[in-house]
Scaffold this motif. Structure first.
Motif, PDB file in Angstrom:
ATOM      1  N   GLU A  58     -34.635 -12.089  -3.275  1.00  0.00           N
ATOM      2  CA  GLU A  58     -33.785 -12.695  -2.017  1.00  0.00           C
ATOM      3  C   GLU A  58     -34.770 -13.286  -1.201  1.00  0.00           C
ATOM      4  OE1 GLU A  58     -31.743 -14.297   0.573  1.00  0.00           O
ATOM      5  OE2 GLU A  58     -30.768 -13.260  -1.130  1.00  0.00           O
ATOM      6  N   GLN A  60     -34.282 -15.206   1.519  1.00  0.00           N
ATOM      7  CA  GLN A  60     -34.120 -15.515   3.032  1.00  0.00           C
ATOM      8  C   GLN A  60     -34.677 -14.079   3.517  1.00  0.00           C
ATOM      9  OE1 GLN A  60     -29.786 -16.296   3.242  1.00  0.00           O
ATOM     10  NE2 GLN A  60     -30.510 -17.677   4.974  1.00  0.00           N
ATOM     11  N   ASN A  65     -30.272 -10.077   5.319  1.00  0.00           N
ATOM     12  CA  ASN A  65     -29.862 -11.021   4.237  1.00  0.00           C
ATOM     13  C   ASN A  65     -30.106 -10.412   2.768  1.00  0.00           C
ATOM     14  OD1 ASN A  65     -29.702 -13.173   6.142  1.00  0.00           O
ATOM     15  ND2 ASN A  65     -31.881 -13.177   6.331  1.00  0.00           N
ATOM     16  N   ARG A  68     -26.826  -8.654   2.337  1.00  0.00           N
ATOM     17  CA  ARG A  68     -25.888  -9.338   2.158  1.00  0.00           C
ATOM     18  C   ARG A  68     -25.438  -9.739   0.308  1.00  0.00           C
ATOM     19  NH1 ARG A  68     -27.382 -12.970   5.270  1.00  0.00           N
ATOM     20  NH2 ARG A  68     -25.919 -12.514   7.005  1.00  0.00           N
ATOM     21  N   ARG A  69     -26.856 -10.047  -0.127  1.00  0.00           N
ATOM     22  CA  ARG A  69     -26.943 -10.489  -1.048  1.00  0.00           C
ATOM     23  C   ARG A  69     -26.559  -9.374  -2.395  1.00  0.00           C
ATOM     24  NH1 ARG A  69     -27.159 -15.372  -2.989  1.00  0.00           N
ATOM     25  NH2 ARG A  69     -28.822 -15.750  -1.708  1.00  0.00           N
ATOM     26  N   LYS A 168     -29.129 -10.334  10.479  1.00  0.00           N
ATOM     27  CA  LYS A 168     -30.166 -10.710   9.560  1.00  0.00           C
ATOM     28  C   LYS A 168     -31.328  -9.560   9.372  1.00  0.00           C
ATOM     29  CE  LYS A 168     -29.536 -15.507  10.699  1.00  0.00           C
ATOM     30  NZ  LYS A 168     -29.874 -16.926  11.221  1.00  0.00           N
TER      31      LYS A 168
END
Length: 322
Positions: A58, A60, A65, A68-69, A168
């Protein structure tokens, strides 16, 4: 679809990640261990791969983040999320998975604060911050979650596929907890042991800046999830302030028939108007929020239908790991 997926977000955890992967593979035989490497430069991903984990990237930066992925890419009947710093015991994972798979819990919280956290954690401001955040959320949202900031949790498929990840960074745990409370999901607490990071392993959490972000997140989510209460309190405060300054002006007018402090009277009037606007804003937003909850329940039905299809295919045609 995996039966149990262990999700480990990682950033520069080369010292501990190998042990964490092996511990969870022993504690949950048959589970798939996923390590999401968040731009590590110390070989974390390669060590995890050698230990038997499925490693993905990932790019980001930020824990939110990464999660989220993970939630988008992985399908499983039960998800175990844990940090890669070897502070959480893998031995508790089977009990947490059982809460999801057999008792239909949507989120299981690994409760550190009821066991060894305050003795093991050598950072006093972290201890204070965890207590403040936990009590604040339980008070504002009328809940009974024992540990808000824990990075050790288990989730159902329905929770993962219905949770909108907005944060985030490290505020993600707070966001998860409030989402589960607001959406009336089944939450369980499992008391877990906690051990501090080994020597040489450094926390990525900044006590001051990340603590401030967490508190800001609580305020924003309280406004979003409880708009009538939020704006109602604001309206009451504005109206009380207006009345406090209006009363002396009004009493003086009754006695003399004159209004010498006209600017004060004007400000009181505008403050009262702001209070009325705040009240009706909260009322309108609460109606919208109620509609969103109804839509969310329909979304859960669609997610349940997809879950039934995936698990039905698994019974008929084997696992479909992503």
């Amino acid at each position: 679809m995996d039966k149990i997926a262990v999700l480990i977000p990682c950033y520069n955890e080369s010292q501990t990640i190998g042990k964490v992967v092996l511990d969870f593979k022993r504690a949950l035989p048959g589970a798939v261990v996923y390590v999401y490497d968040n731009n590590s430069d110390d070989g974390t991903g390669e060590i995890a791969r050698q230990a038997g984990a499925v490693v993905r990237q990932e790019y980001q930066q930020g824990k939110g983040n990464v999660i989220r992925r993970m939630f988008r890419e992985i399908d499983a009947q039960c998800y175990i999320m844990v940090d890669g710093d070897d502070t959480y015991p893998a031995e508790c994972a089977p009990e947490m998975a059982e809460q999801v798979l057999d008792r239909k819990a949507d989120m299981v919280v690994g409760d550190r604060l009821s066991s060894t956290y305050f003795e093991e954690n050598k950072r006093p401001f972290h201890n204070l911050g965890n207590s403040v955040v936990c009590r604040s959320i339980n008070l504002l949202f009328k809940s009974d979650i024992k540990d808000i900031m824990t990075g050790y949790r288990a989730f159902s498929y329905q929770f993962v596929k219905s949770f909108p990840v907005l944060s985030k960074g490290f505020e993600i745990e707070t966001e998860m907890s409030i989402h589960a409370i607001d959406k009336n999901m089944q939450i369980s607490n499992v008391v877990i042991g906690y051990r501090d990071r080994p020597a040489g392993s450094e926390s990525k959490l900044n006590t001051v800046s990340d603590g401030f972000k967490v508190l800001m997140t609580i305020g924003k989510l309280f406004r979003n999830y409880k708009p009538f209460t939020f704006f109602g309190v604001l309206a009451f405060a504005l109206m009380a302030l207006s009345g406090l300054f209006f009363v002396p002006v009004f009493l003086h007018y009754l006695q003399t028939g004159l209004v010498p402090n006209q600017p004060t009277l004007i400000v009181c009037g505008f403050t009262a108007i702001a209070a009325i606007q705040s009240f009706f804003s909260g009322l309108i937003l609460e109606t919208i929020n109620q509609k969103n909850r109804q839509d969310f329940e329909m979304q859960l039905i669609r997610i349940q239908e997809r879950w039934s299809v995936l698990t039905g295919e698994e019974r008929g045609g084997g696992s479909q790991n992503q």
